[in-house]
Design a protein around this motif. Structure first.
Motif, PDB file in Angstrom:
ATOM      1  N   ARG A 107       6.030  18.413  53.322  1.00 25.25           N
ATOM      2  CA  ARG A 107       5.676  17.099  53.859  1.00 25.25           C
ATOM      3  C   ARG A 107       5.411  17.212  55.356  1.00 25.25           C
ATOM      4  N   SER A 108       4.742  16.208  55.909  1.00 31.20           N
ATOM      5  CA  SER A 108       4.544  16.163  57.350  1.00 31.20           C
ATOM      6  C   SER A 108       5.880  15.892  58.040  1.00 31.20           C
ATOM      7  N   TYR A 109       5.926  16.130  59.348  1.00 30.45           N
ATOM      8  CA  TYR A 109       7.139  15.897  60.137  1.00 30.45           C
ATOM      9  C   TYR A 109       7.626  14.461  59.971  1.00 30.45           C
TER      10      TYR A 109
ATOM     11  N   SER B 281      15.171  17.829  65.947  1.00 26.47           N
ATOM     12  CA  SER B 281      14.905  17.114  64.705  1.00 26.47           C
ATOM     13  C   SER B 281      13.937  17.851  63.784  1.00 26.47           C
ATOM     14  N   PHE B 282      13.224  18.871  64.292  1.00 26.40           N
ATOM     15  CA  PHE B 282      12.296  19.582  63.417  1.00 26.40           C
ATOM     16  C   PHE B 282      13.015  20.329  62.292  1.00 26.40           C
ATOM     17  N   ILE B 283      14.327  20.597  62.456  1.00 27.98           N
ATOM     18  CA  ILE B 283      15.021  21.307  61.381  1.00 27.98           C
ATOM     19  C   ILE B 283      15.349  20.388  60.203  1.00 27.98           C
ATOM     20  N   VAL B 284      14.906  19.123  60.293  1.00 27.31           N
ATOM     21  CA  VAL B 284      14.998  18.266  59.108  1.00 27.31           C
ATOM     22  C   VAL B 284      14.190  18.884  57.968  1.00 27.31           C
ATOM     23  N   GLY B 285      13.278  19.785  58.319  1.00 29.65           N
ATOM     24  CA  GLY B 285      12.488  20.491  57.317  1.00 29.65           C
ATOM     25  C   GLY B 285      13.310  21.406  56.425  1.00 29.65           C
ATOM     26  N   VAL B 286      14.567  21.650  56.778  1.00 28.43           N
ATOM     27  CA  VAL B 286      15.434  22.475  55.928  1.00 28.43           C
ATOM     28  C   VAL B 286      15.587  21.842  54.549  1.00 28.43           C
TER      29      VAL B 286
ATOM     30  N   VAL C 203      15.874   0.316  79.384  1.00 31.17           N
ATOM     31  CA  VAL C 203      16.389   1.637  78.990  1.00 31.17           C
ATOM     32  C   VAL C 203      15.942   1.992  77.582  1.00 31.17           C
ATOM     33  N   ASN C 204      15.984   1.022  76.662  1.00 29.95           N
ATOM     34  CA  ASN C 204      15.529   1.287  75.302  1.00 29.95           C
ATOM     35  C   ASN C 204      14.034   1.586  75.262  1.00 29.95           C
ATOM     36  N   GLY C 205      13.269   0.912  76.145  1.00 29.89           N
ATOM     37  CA  GLY C 205      11.843   1.203  76.241  1.00 29.89           C
ATOM     38  C   GLY C 205      11.593   2.610  76.732  1.00 29.89           C
ATOM     39  N   VAL C 206      12.365   3.021  77.750  1.00 29.42           N
ATOM     40  CA  VAL C 206      12.251   4.386  78.268  1.00 29.42           C
ATOM     41  C   VAL C 206      12.624   5.388  77.181  1.00 29.42           C
ATOM     42  N   GLU C 207      13.667   5.038  76.398  1.00 38.52           N
ATOM     43  CA  GLU C 207      14.074   5.939  75.314  1.00 38.52           C
ATOM     44  C   GLU C 207      12.958   6.117  74.289  1.00 38.52           C
ATOM     45  N   LYS C 208      12.249   5.036  73.988  1.00 35.64           N
ATOM     46  CA  LYS C 208      11.139   5.147  73.035  1.00 35.64           C
ATOM     47  C   LYS C 208      10.066   6.101  73.552  1.00 35.64           C
ATOM     48  N   ILE C 209       9.807   6.020  74.851  1.00 36.83           N
ATOM     49  CA  ILE C 209       8.835   6.940  75.458  1.00 36.83           C
ATOM     50  C   ILE C 209       9.355   8.376  75.377  1.00 36.83           C
ATOM     51  N   MET C 210      10.668   8.535  75.630  1.00 34.76           N
ATOM     52  CA  MET C 210      11.274   9.861  75.543  1.00 34.76           C
ATOM     53  C   MET C 210      11.205  10.402  74.111  1.00 34.76           C
ATOM     54  N   MET C 211      11.422   9.517  73.125  1.00 36.87           N
ATOM     55  CA  MET C 211      11.367   9.949  71.734  1.00 36.87           C
ATOM     56  C   MET C 211       9.949  10.383  71.358  1.00 36.87           C
TER      57      MET C 211
ATOM     58  N   ARG D 236       9.074  14.008  70.129  1.00 30.61           N
ATOM     59  CA  ARG D 236       8.308  14.245  68.908  1.00 30.61           C
ATOM     60  C   ARG D 236       7.151  15.197  69.194  1.00 30.61           C
ATOM     61  N   HIS D 237       6.501  14.986  70.329  1.00 32.31           N
ATOM     62  CA  HIS D 237       5.401  15.857  70.735  1.00 32.31           C
ATOM     63  C   HIS D 237       5.881  17.304  70.889  1.00 32.31           C
ATOM     64  N   MET D 238       7.093  17.477  71.404  1.00 35.91           N
ATOM     65  CA  MET D 238       7.653  18.806  71.596  1.00 35.91           C
ATOM     66  C   MET D 238       8.122  19.418  70.272  1.00 35.91           C
ATOM     67  N   GLU D 239       8.568  18.554  69.347  1.00 35.22           N
ATOM     68  CA  GLU D 239       9.110  19.039  68.069  1.00 35.22           C
ATOM     69  C   GLU D 239       8.004  19.473  67.098  1.00 35.22           C
ATOM     70  N   LEU D 240       6.861  18.791  67.138  1.00 33.60           N
ATOM     71  CA  LEU D 240       5.812  19.018  66.149  1.00 33.60           C
ATOM     72  C   LEU D 240       5.404  20.489  65.990  1.00 33.60           C
ATOM     73  N   PRO D 241       5.140  21.223  67.067  1.00 35.01           N
ATOM     74  CA  PRO D 241       4.734  22.627  66.887  1.00 35.01           C
ATOM     75  C   PRO D 241       5.785  23.457  66.152  1.00 35.01           C
ATOM     76  N   TYR D 242       7.075  23.187  66.438  1.00 34.74           N
ATOM     77  CA  TYR D 242       8.150  23.911  65.760  1.00 34.74           C
ATOM     78  C   TYR D 242       8.158  23.573  64.272  1.00 34.74           C
ATOM     79  N   TYR D 243       8.023  22.288  63.973  1.00 36.74           N
ATOM     80  CA  TYR D 243       8.049  21.879  62.565  1.00 36.74           C
ATOM     81  C   TYR D 243       6.848  22.460  61.814  1.00 36.74           C
ATOM     82  N   GLU D 244       5.684  22.306  62.384  1.00 36.75           N
ATOM     83  CA  GLU D 244       4.459  22.722  61.674  1.00 36.75           C
ATOM     84  C   GLU D 244       4.358  24.234  61.520  1.00 36.75           C
ATOM     85  N   SER D 245       4.962  24.986  62.427  1.00 39.67           N
ATOM     86  CA  SER D 245       4.933  26.447  62.288  1.00 39.67           C
ATOM     87  C   SER D 245       5.945  26.934  61.257  1.00 39.67           C
ATOM     88  N   ASN D 246       7.061  26.222  61.110  1.00 39.33           N
ATOM     89  CA  ASN D 246       8.084  26.625  60.159  1.00 39.33           C
ATOM     90  C   ASN D 246       7.910  25.995  58.777  1.00 39.33           C
TER      91      ASN D 246
END
Length: 482
Positions: free
Chosen positions: A229-231, A140-145, A199-207, A211-221
Motif C-alpha cells: 500500500r502507499s504510505y 512513521s515509515f516503519i508502519v510498513g512493517v 502551535v497546532n497549526g505549526v505542528e500540522k506544517i511540521m507533520m 511526511r515529506h522526509m518519511e516518504l523516500p524511506y517508506y517507498e524504498s523499503n
C-alpha cells in the motif's frame, strides 16, 4: 447427511481459526536509541509471552533474562542520539524547532538501519506473524512493517497523542486540549486558545514536513511495485494506537475506541528484587532516607558540563541523606562518600522503596509517571523536548520544584532540594495524585494486553468468516445448514 457433514466441517474450520487467536505469533519492531521508550513495549510483550503468545522483539535493547516464548532480535543502534544528548549536557542549544531536523534524521536513519539489518531481513523472509507492534518515534515509515507481514498493525507511542490524531481519525479538540509544548494550561484562557491554535497549526506544517522526509524511506523499503500500500494508506490502516500516557498527568481529552491510554504500562506493581548491595544501601538509609538522581536513558551524567556537575556534587556533600545516582561509567571522579552509582538501575524498584524521599530527574515522561505512581516528590532539571512541560505540570500540581539547567548553582539546587525534603505538603500532594493515578477499572498492563488480544481476535474472526463464505460460495451453498 452430506449437508450436516458440510456444516460440521465449516464449524470445525471456524472453531480452529478462532482458537488460533488464543495463541498468536506477534512481532514488535522498536527501532529507537532510547531505552526508556522500549520499556513499556517490553513489559507488554513479556506479559503476552506469559499468556502463551509467541513474541519477537526487534530492538537495540535485548532482555537479560527473557521469559519463555520471548525472543530478542538485536540490532545495534543504541548510540544514534549520543552526539545530540552530549551537546545538551554541555549546555548546548535546546531549541527543539532548530534541532528537529537533526533529531528526525537520526531517528529515521537508525530505523532504516534496523529494517535493513540482516537479522530483520531474514525474519521477514522466513517467518509469518499474526500481529505487528511498531514503536513510533519520528519514524512513521516503519508502519510498513505491518504491510510486510500482511497482518494488523498496532502503533505504540511512549508519549501523548500529539501528531497521531489523523492515524485513526481522532479529534484534535484544539479549543479544549492544550498542546504538549504549551505545558500545563488548563483551563485555557482566550489567549491560551489562540496560542494553542497557532502551535497546532505549526505542528500540522511540521507533520507535512515530516511526511515529506518519511516518504523516500517508506517507498524504498515498501515499494508499490511489490504490492505494498502507499504510505498514506498504510498509516490509515493502523488497527490500534497505544499511548503511554494517562489523563491524570495532563488533561482529559476525547479518544476514539482504538486509541487507548496505557500510561504506566512499564511499572511493576510488584517491583522485582534489587541487587543485594543496592538493597542494603537503601535499607540502611534510616530515618533520613535516600535521594535518587537520574537523567534518563539518553542523557549521560558523565558528559555533564563540569561546573554543573560540581554544583550537584557539592550539594550532595551537604546532605544527610544517602544518594543513588544513575551514572554511566564504572567510576565517578570525586564521588562523595554517601553516593551509590550504577550504570543501569531498577528505577521502578528504587522509587517504590520505603526509604526513598526525593527524586532528582530530568523530567522525562516515564520518570514523572513512575514518580507519580510511587508517590515520590521531585526536583526537576528539564533538559529538552516535553520535559519543561512535564516538570511545569508537577510544579503546578504542588509535588515538586523546577531548577533550570542553565541557571543551576549549588545554592539554588540545595534550596530546592531542602524545600521539598522539609515541607510535608509536597509528599502529601503526590500521595493524593498517586491514589488518583492508580484508580482505574483495569491496570495499564492489563489494558494493553486486552486490546492487543482483541485486535488479533477480531482479525481472526474476520478471516474465519471470510474463508467460510468463500467455501460456501464455491460449493454453491447459500447459507448454514442444520
Amino acid at each position: 447427511m452430506m449437508k450436516l457433514t458440510f456444516s460440521v466441517g465449516l464449524m470445525a474450520t471456524l472453531l480452529l481459526l478462532i482458537g488460533h487467536a488464543e495463541s498468536a505469533k506477534i512481532v514488535c519492531v522498536f527501532p529507537t536509541a532510547s531505552k526508556s521508550h522500549v520499556l513499556g513495549a517490553q513489559a507488554l510483550l513479556k506479559e503476552l509471552a506469559h499468556r502463551g503468545h509467541e513474541v519477537t522483539m526487534v530492538s537495540a535493547f535485548p532482555l537479560k533474562k527473557p521469559p519463555k516464548n520471548y525472543r530478542d532480535v538485536y540490532v545495534p543502534i543504541e548510540n544514534a542520539f549520543s552526539s545530540i544528548m552530549n551537546d545538551f549536557m554541555q549546555g548546548g542549544s535546546r531549541n527543539m524547532l532548530k534541532l528537529l531536523p537533526k533529531i528526525l534524521r537520526a531517528a529515521q536513519e537508525s530505523s532504516n538501519v534496523t529494517i535493513n539489518a540482516p537479522e530483520f531481513l531474514q525474519l521477514a523472509r522466513e517467518e509469518k506473524f499474526d500481529l505487528a507492534i511498531v514503536g513510533f518515534f519520528m519514524n512513521s515509515f516503519i508502519v510498513g512493517v505491518g504491510e510486510l507481514f500482511r497482518c494488523p498493525t498496532v502503533l505504540y507511542f511512549s508519549a501523548s497523542s500529539s501528531g497521531l490524531t489523523n492515524v485513526v481519525g481522532n479529534p484534535a479538540e484544539v479549543a479544549a486540549v492544550p498542546h504538549i509544548l504549551l505545558g500545563p494550561r488548563n483551563p485555557m484562557t482566550f489567549f491560551d486558545r489562540v496560542a494553542n491554535t497557532v502551535v497546532n497549526g505549526v505542528e500540522k506544517i511540521m507533520m507535512m514536513y515530516m511526511r515529506h522526509m518519511e516518504l523516500p524511506y517508506y517507498e524504498s523499503n515498501f515499494p508499490a511495485e511489490k504490492g505494498f500500500r502507499s504510505y498514506d494508506e498504510a498509516m490509515r490502516n493502523v488497527s490500534l494506537v497505544l499511548l503511554n500516557t494517562h489523563f491524570t498527568q495532563t488533561v482529559p481529552r476525547p479518544y476514539v475506541p482504538n486509541m487507548v491510554e496505557v500510561g504506566g504500562i512499564q511499572i511493576n506493581v510488584k517491583p522485582e528484587p534489587m541487587a543485594p548491595e543496592l538493597q542494603q544501601f537503601l535499607d540502611g538509609a534510616g530515618r533520613e532516607g535516600a535521594i535518587f538522581i537520574s537523567f534518563g536513558s539518553n542523557l549521560k551524567s558523565s558528559t555533564m558540563r563540569q561546573d554543573k556537575l560540581d554544583a550537584i556534587l557539592t550539594m550532595i556533600r551537604g546532605l544527610k541523606q544517602r544518594v543513588i545516582w544513575k551514572w554511566d561509567q564504572d567510576e565517578m571522579p570525586n564521588k562523595p562518600s554517601n553516593v551509590f552509582i550504577g550504570k543501569w538501575l531498577p528505577q521502578d524498584a528504587i522509587l517504590g522503596h520505603r526509604n526513598l524521599k526525593l527524586f532528582i530527574t530530568h523530567g522525562g515522561l516515564g520518570s514523572i509517571t513512575e514518580s507519580m505512581y510511587h508517590g515520590v516528590p521531585i526536583v526537576g532539571i528539564p533538559m529538552f523536548g516535553d520535559q519543561d512541560g512535564n516538570v511545569a505540570q508537577v510544579v503546578k500540581e504542588g509535588w515538586g520544584l523546577s531548577v533550570s539547567f542553565d541557571e543551576l548553582t549549588e545554592p539554588l539546587l540545595s534550596g530546592a532540594v531542602q524545600e521539598v525534603l522539609r515541607d510535608p505538603k509536597y509528599r502529601e500532594h503526590i500521595q493524593g495524585r498517586s491514589t488518583l493515578y492508580k484508580d482505574r477499572p483495569m491496570g495499564a498492563l492489563e489494558t494493553g494486553v486486552y486490546w492487543v488480544e482483541e485486535i488479533d481476535k477480531q482479525f481472526n474472526l474476520t478471516t474465519a468468516y471470510g474463508m467460510i463464505w468463500q467455501i460456501l460460495y464455491a460449493s454453491g451453498v447459500d447459507g448454514w445448514c442444520s
